[in-house]
Design an enzyme around this catalytic site. Structure first.
Site, mmCIF file in Angstrom:
data_model
loop_
_atom_site.group_PDB
_atom_site.id
_atom_site.type_symbol
_atom_site.label_atom_id
_atom_site.label_comp_id
_atom_site.label_asym_id
_atom_site.label_seq_id
_atom_site.Cartn_x
_atom_site.Cartn_y
_atom_site.Cartn_z
ATOM 1 N N ASP A 48 21.550 -103.859 63.851
ATOM 2 C CA ASP A 48 20.173 -102.502 63.825
ATOM 3 C C ASP A 48 20.204 -101.831 63.129
ATOM 4 O OD1 ASP A 48 18.484 -100.460 65.286
ATOM 5 O OD2 ASP A 48 18.393 -101.833 67.162
ATOM 6 N N HIS A 84 17.410 -95.599 64.230
ATOM 7 C CA HIS A 84 17.089 -96.036 65.502
ATOM 8 C C HIS A 84 18.253 -97.215 65.973
ATOM 9 C CE1 HIS A 84 15.625 -100.440 67.437
ATOM 10 N NE2 HIS A 84 14.423 -99.426 67.302
ATOM 11 N N ASN A 182 6.168 -104.709 71.149
ATOM 12 C CA ASN A 182 5.598 -103.563 71.230
ATOM 13 C C ASN A 182 3.662 -103.910 71.239
ATOM 14 O OD1 ASN A 182 7.609 -102.035 71.960
ATOM 15 N ND2 ASN A 182 7.678 -100.753 70.180
ATOM 16 N N SER A 249 12.490 -101.162 72.382
ATOM 17 C CA SER A 249 13.815 -101.542 71.481
ATOM 18 C C SER A 249 14.521 -100.367 72.061
ATOM 19 C CB SER A 249 13.362 -100.388 70.518
ATOM 20 O OG SER A 249 13.107 -101.231 68.951
#
Length: 376
Positions: A48, A84, A182, A249
């Site tokens: 990430d 994130h 998404n 996520s």
């Protein structure tokens, strides 16, 4: 070729007292904690934006590496300059019992932080490939190895080299958890594809909301394996605080943490390390409850550790339980959809699926509400 994050920020929170986030509660992770399964001795690699030394992640990070050009390309600096990665890490591994903040799905799991995305949330596919190979080869001080890889990122096109790296991780007996994407349009008959989630070796995770529906943005395709909480998810922020965020996520780390709990359970039962295939089969066969939506949106169902706690001796027959009473109790305790929905879609004699769903709902009520087994 850039890979992007699969989320958006919803809002911030000043969480001063320890709370268990709605998503962690909804999947009933505490049922596994109560049996002593908290992720201990399991290492999850998080690919990430990096991760910061948040108070709720103290002691959880076993190591890491930076594969980006951030921080002048310093490979030892894998801190999070976005938010994130720290958010994902908190959902997987935030500690329990420190009196502050949030609790993760697997509060004693350990993390290998591999920074593959830069401060703008993007990164190159070949950085990710290098990180995957690093995770495969990594060994801890006591010989620990990575059991789970978590990737909340995606791209609509990828080279064969990316798939080859995924295959190497799969061959190394690592469970690979990926956010499905998404770009969903709410139509279960149209395919929205993101890689690496679409690769068959990966566990593709869609998102559901706390009302029991699949999130409007969640991709649909024939490779979706499972769905998990992904709307208004509260977790750790790289600022040291807490933030709500939505996206597949946010769903994927719920599954990564769940696999750590399952690893504890199966390792104890088998007297050895369970294989990634065994972890996957336990995930989809024993720890989900199906929603009445197309499989292209939900895969095998929504993540939930139903019946994970030790059963008491008391037994109750399904025929002795009033369906309306069961619906009322389930709704009060956060069950999917409304009683009216289940009256219309799970009534006796309507369909085989309706009969099955009615029986399944009553079984859940018996186990959780009445604290009893279903009598055969």
């Amino acid at each position: 070729m850039n890979v992007r994050l699969l989320e958006h920020i919803v809002g911030t929170s000043s969480s001063s007292a320890e709370v268990t986030p709605d998503g962690v509660q909804d999947i009933a992770a505490s049922a596994m904690w109560d049996r002593g399964y908290d992720g201990s001795e399991v290492v999850v690699a998080v690919l990430d934006t990096g991760c910061n030394n948040h108070p709720d992640l103290a002691g959880q990070i076993k190591g890491g590496k930076n594969f980006t050009t951030d921080y002048g390309g310093d490979s030892d600096n894998f801190s999070d300059n976005h938010f994130h990665g720290t958010h994902v890490a908190g959902t997987i591994a935030a500690v329990r019992g420190n009196g502050i903040g949030v609790v993760g799905v697997a509060p004693d799991v350990k993390l290998l932080v591999l920074k593959v995305l830069s401060s703008d949330g993007s990164g190159g596919v070949y950085n990710i490939i290098e990180a995957i190979d690093y995770a495969i080869a990594w060994r801890g001080p006591q010989g620990q190895r990575v059991r789970v890889i978590s990737m909340s990122l995606g791209t609509i096109w990828a080279p064969q080299d990316f798939h080859d790296a995924i295959k190497r991780a799969d061959a190394a007996d690592i469970a690979i958890v990926c956010a499905s994407g998404n770009i969903g349009d709410g139509n279960s008959e149209t395919n929205e594809v993101n890689y690496p989630a679409y690769y068959p070796e990966c566990i593709a995770v869609g998102a559901y909301d706390m009302w029991g529906g699949v999130a409007y943005f969640s991709n649909s395709n024939n490779q979706i394996d499972i769905c998990a909480p992904g709307v208004n998810v509260l977790s750790t922020s790289n600022s040291g605080g807490y933030v709500y965020s939505s996206g597949t996520s946010m769903a994927a780390p719920h599954v990564a943490g769940a696999l750590a709990l399952i690893a504890n359970k199966l390792d104890k039962a088998f007297g050895r390390h369970a294989t990634s295939r065994e972890l996957y089969e336990e995930l989809i066969n024993r720890n989900t409850i199906l929603l009445d939506v197309a499989s292209t949106l939900q895969g095998y169902g929504a993540l939930r550790f139903v019946g994970a706690a030790t059963m008491p001796v008391k037994k109750v027959r399904i025929s002795d339980v009033d369906f309306e009473a069961a619906l009322s109790w389930l709704k009060d305790h956060g069950m999917f959809n409304t009683p009216a929905y289940w009256r219309n879609n799970a009534v006796v004699g309507k369909t085989i699926r309706g009969d099955y769903m009615r029986e399944a709902l009553i079984k859940i009520y018996i186990v959780q509400g009445l604290g009893a087994q279903v009598e055969k």
